[in-house]
Design an enzyme around this catalytic site. Structure first.
Site, PDB file in Angstrom:
ATOM      1  N   PRO A 208     -29.038 -10.626  47.221  1.00 33.46           N
ATOM      2  CA  PRO A 208     -29.668 -10.308  45.937  1.00 33.46           C
ATOM      3  C   PRO A 208     -30.321  -8.933  45.916  1.00 33.46           C
ATOM      4  O   PRO A 208     -30.651  -8.412  44.850  1.00 33.46           O
ATOM      5  CB  PRO A 208     -30.706 -11.423  45.749  1.00 33.46           C
ATOM      6  CG  PRO A 208     -30.946 -11.964  47.113  1.00 33.46           C
ATOM      7  CD  PRO A 208     -29.657 -11.804  47.847  1.00 33.46           C
TER       8      PRO A 208
ATOM      9  N   GLU B 234     -33.617 -17.945  54.452  1.00 31.11           N
ATOM     10  CA  GLU B 234     -34.503 -16.963  53.821  1.00 31.11           C
ATOM     11  C   GLU B 234     -33.875 -15.576  53.753  1.00 31.11           C
ATOM     12  O   GLU B 234     -34.140 -14.810  52.844  1.00 31.11           O
ATOM     13  CB  GLU B 234     -35.829 -16.897  54.589  1.00 31.11           C
ATOM     14  CG  GLU B 234     -36.868 -15.969  53.977  1.00 31.11           C
ATOM     15  CD  GLU B 234     -37.311 -16.396  52.588  1.00 31.11           C
ATOM     16  OE1 GLU B 234     -37.766 -15.543  51.816  1.00 31.11           O
ATOM     17  OE2 GLU B 234     -37.191 -17.604  52.273  1.00 31.11           O
TER      18      GLU B 234
ATOM     19  N   ARG C   8      -7.320  -9.683  41.748  1.00 31.23           N
ATOM     20  CA  ARG C   8      -6.510  -9.584  40.531  1.00 31.23           C
ATOM     21  C   ARG C   8      -6.094  -8.142  40.229  1.00 31.23           C
ATOM     22  O   ARG C   8      -5.195  -7.908  39.426  1.00 31.23           O
ATOM     23  CB  ARG C   8      -7.255 -10.191  39.337  1.00 31.23           C
ATOM     24  CG  ARG C   8      -8.496  -9.419  38.937  1.00 31.23           C
ATOM     25  CD  ARG C   8      -9.322 -10.174  37.902  1.00 31.23           C
ATOM     26  NE  ARG C   8      -8.553 -10.465  36.713  1.00 31.23           N
ATOM     27  CZ  ARG C   8      -8.354  -9.609  35.717  1.00 31.23           C
ATOM     28  NH1 ARG C   8      -8.867  -8.388  35.791  1.00 31.23           N
ATOM     29  NH2 ARG C   8      -7.662  -9.954  34.656  1.00 31.23           N
TER      30      ARG C   8
ATOM     31  N   ASP D  63      -8.710  -4.540  30.574  1.00 39.47           N
ATOM     32  CA  ASP D  63      -9.851  -5.446  30.683  1.00 39.47           C
ATOM     33  C   ASP D  63     -11.135  -4.793  30.207  1.00 39.47           C
ATOM     34  O   ASP D  63     -11.294  -3.566  30.254  1.00 39.47           O
ATOM     35  CB  ASP D  63     -10.053  -5.873  32.144  1.00 39.47           C
ATOM     36  CG  ASP D  63      -9.052  -6.914  32.571  1.00 39.47           C
ATOM     37  OD1 ASP D  63      -8.469  -7.566  31.685  1.00 39.47           O
ATOM     38  OD2 ASP D  63      -8.850  -7.081  33.779  1.00 39.47           O
TER      39      ASP D  63
END
Length: 246
Positions: free
Chosen positions: A89, A116, A154, A169
């Protein structure tokens, strides 16, 4: 492309890698997948992979030894320099541009953590990239790795049936994709725009270009700050901005 995934829960990838585009990519020999349980590389007799953090604190931290040894294992037979990606994160937010960058690589290694966090030496001396799929925290890195792998695979040559698909896209051009319509031409009083059935491809391309810009203007105006816009597109923007003021 070769993709190795280091995870404590390799079974999570079984359905993902054997379905849809990821499965077809493997069948076309565009990519190979290998999921490694890095617990198997722990030198601890109990095969533990985590420990309490120095200095105290909540949670457990992944120790460096099993992760380093697992990466050494999957790179033992390769001569190419892999990109070692830490799903975290705290990493850079994943974008289409990053997907396109990774799609040019020959070998990707994803490290999926739990607990953690990671021992800092993994970040400093092993990984080349830290990636986050958004400003929120998941139980582990597996789901994030699946998202990144899907968006990268992809883009590999020959994977999608239509080679123009990834080019058109959303985000590939810096803008959101234009609306799409299919049969029937009219449904419950709702009609397909006349221009799309006109057969005039020049007008169709212009309509798609304009609607792509309009959708971005309405939904993601932040993208316009860095998008390369033509004079005509800038003119459309000025007209919509004036209309919004009225």
């Amino acid at each position: 492309m070769k993709i190795d995934v280091l995870s404590l829960f390799p079974e999570m990838f079984e359905g993902v890698f054997s379905s849809s585009i990821l499965k077809k990519a493997k069948e076309k020999n565009a990519v190979s997948y290998n999921v490694v349980n890095f617990r198997e590389h722990s030198s601890n007799k109990h095969q533990t992979v985590d420990d309490y953090p120095y200095g105290g604190g909540a949670g457990m931290v992944l120790t460096p030894q099993p992760v380093f040894d697992a990466v050494e294992h999957v790179t033992a037979s390769t001569t190419s320099k892999p990109r070692v990606i830490l799903m975290c994160p705290q990493g850079e937010t994943f974008t289409q541009k990053k997907a396109e960058e990774l799609a040019d690589e020959e070998h990707l290694i994803f490290i999926c953590g739990h607990y953690e966090g990671y021992d800092e030496r993994i970040r400093e001396h092993l990984v080349t990239d830290e990636i986050s799929i958004g400003d929120y925290v998941l139980t582990g890195g597996e789901l994030g790795a699946m998202v990144v792998i899907d968006s990268v695979v992809r883009l590999l040559p020959g994977v999608l049936g239509n080679e123009d698909s990834p080019v058109l896209d959303s985000f590939s051009s810096g803008l959101l994709e234009h609306p799409h319509y299919t049969r029937p031409r009219e449904y419950k009083g709702m009609k397909v725009p006349d221009v799309l059935v006109s057969g005039n491809h020049k007008l169709i391309d212009e309509w798609r270009d304009k609607e792509s810009l309009r959708r971005t203007f309405e939904r993601r105006p932040d993208l316009l700050e860095s998008a390369p816009l033509s004079k005509k597109q800038l003119q459309w923007l000025r007209e919509w901005e004036e209309e919004a003021k009225e």
